[in-house]
Design an enzyme around this catalytic site. Sequence first.
Site, PDB file in Angstrom:
ATOM      1  N   HIS A 151       0.822  -1.207   0.000  1.00  0.00           N
ATOM      2  CA  HIS A 151       0.000   0.000   0.000  1.00  0.00           C
ATOM      3  C   HIS A 151       0.854   1.255   0.000  1.00  0.00           C
ATOM      4  O   HIS A 151       2.047   1.197   0.268  1.00  0.00           O
ATOM      5  CB  HIS A 151      -0.942   0.023   1.216  1.00  0.00           C
ATOM      6  CG  HIS A 151      -0.241   0.089   2.544  1.00  0.00           C
ATOM      7  ND1 HIS A 151      -0.023  -1.035   3.321  1.00  0.00           N
ATOM      8  CD2 HIS A 151       0.303   1.117   3.237  1.00  0.00           C
ATOM      9  CE1 HIS A 151       0.607  -0.682   4.425  1.00  0.00           C
ATOM     10  NE2 HIS A 151       0.823   0.621   4.404  1.00  0.00           N
ATOM     11  N   HIS A 178       4.165   6.856   3.177  1.00  0.00           N
ATOM     12  CA  HIS A 178       5.179   5.878   2.805  1.00  0.00           C
ATOM     13  C   HIS A 178       4.639   4.880   1.793  1.00  0.00           C
ATOM     14  O   HIS A 178       3.446   4.760   1.612  1.00  0.00           O
ATOM     15  CB  HIS A 178       5.682   5.135   4.056  1.00  0.00           C
ATOM     16  CG  HIS A 178       4.604   4.377   4.771  1.00  0.00           C
ATOM     17  ND1 HIS A 178       3.956   4.884   5.874  1.00  0.00           N
ATOM     18  CD2 HIS A 178       4.069   3.148   4.557  1.00  0.00           C
ATOM     19  CE1 HIS A 178       3.060   3.997   6.300  1.00  0.00           C
ATOM     20  NE2 HIS A 178       3.108   2.940   5.524  1.00  0.00           N
ATOM     21  N   GLU A 218       8.203   1.404   4.096  1.00  0.00           N
ATOM     22  CA  GLU A 218       7.937   0.465   5.182  1.00  0.00           C
ATOM     23  C   GLU A 218       8.171  -0.948   4.661  1.00  0.00           C
ATOM     24  O   GLU A 218       7.694  -1.307   3.592  1.00  0.00           O
ATOM     25  CB  GLU A 218       6.503   0.602   5.665  1.00  0.00           C
ATOM     26  CG  GLU A 218       6.126  -0.355   6.777  1.00  0.00           C
ATOM     27  CD  GLU A 218       4.674  -0.202   7.210  1.00  0.00           C
ATOM     28  OE1 GLU A 218       4.362  -0.630   8.327  1.00  0.00           O
ATOM     29  OE2 GLU A 218       3.852   0.328   6.420  1.00  0.00           O
TER      30      GLU A 218
END
Length: 145
Positions: A6, A80, A123
Amino acid sequence: MVKYLHSMIRVSDPDATVDFFKLIGLEEVRRFDVEAGRFTLIFLAAPGQEGVAEVELTYNWPAEDGSDPEDYGGGRNFGHLAYRVEDIYETCLRLADAGHTIHRPPRDGHMAFVKSPDGISVELLQDGKLEPKEPWANMENTGSW
């Protein structure tokens, strides 16, 4: 093995933002209210793309003391990119060996944050669960992530 998960954006009005993305065709697929951290996470995806390519909306709740809400000017609204990796320790070691700072080490065997050469926060999430291990388990955060 790496899998795109995502992209995260910070929002000041979660309902208005969800309504906006619904107009594009995305659907809310899950929502988490995190009392301890005072934030809400809302995940959106196009039909059939749940768990494949999602947008994470992060809503940071207003301060309990009534102070002004956080301002997301200057690009702070983009959070992110996130990727699931096969071995988070191996991936972080490879990045560190190439000269990249691990801003949030994978102390828990589950999550880490690094930045691209242009400062984009990335991430890393472990596929499954690894037990905490050194040297990561006791590393402190470095800078912002």
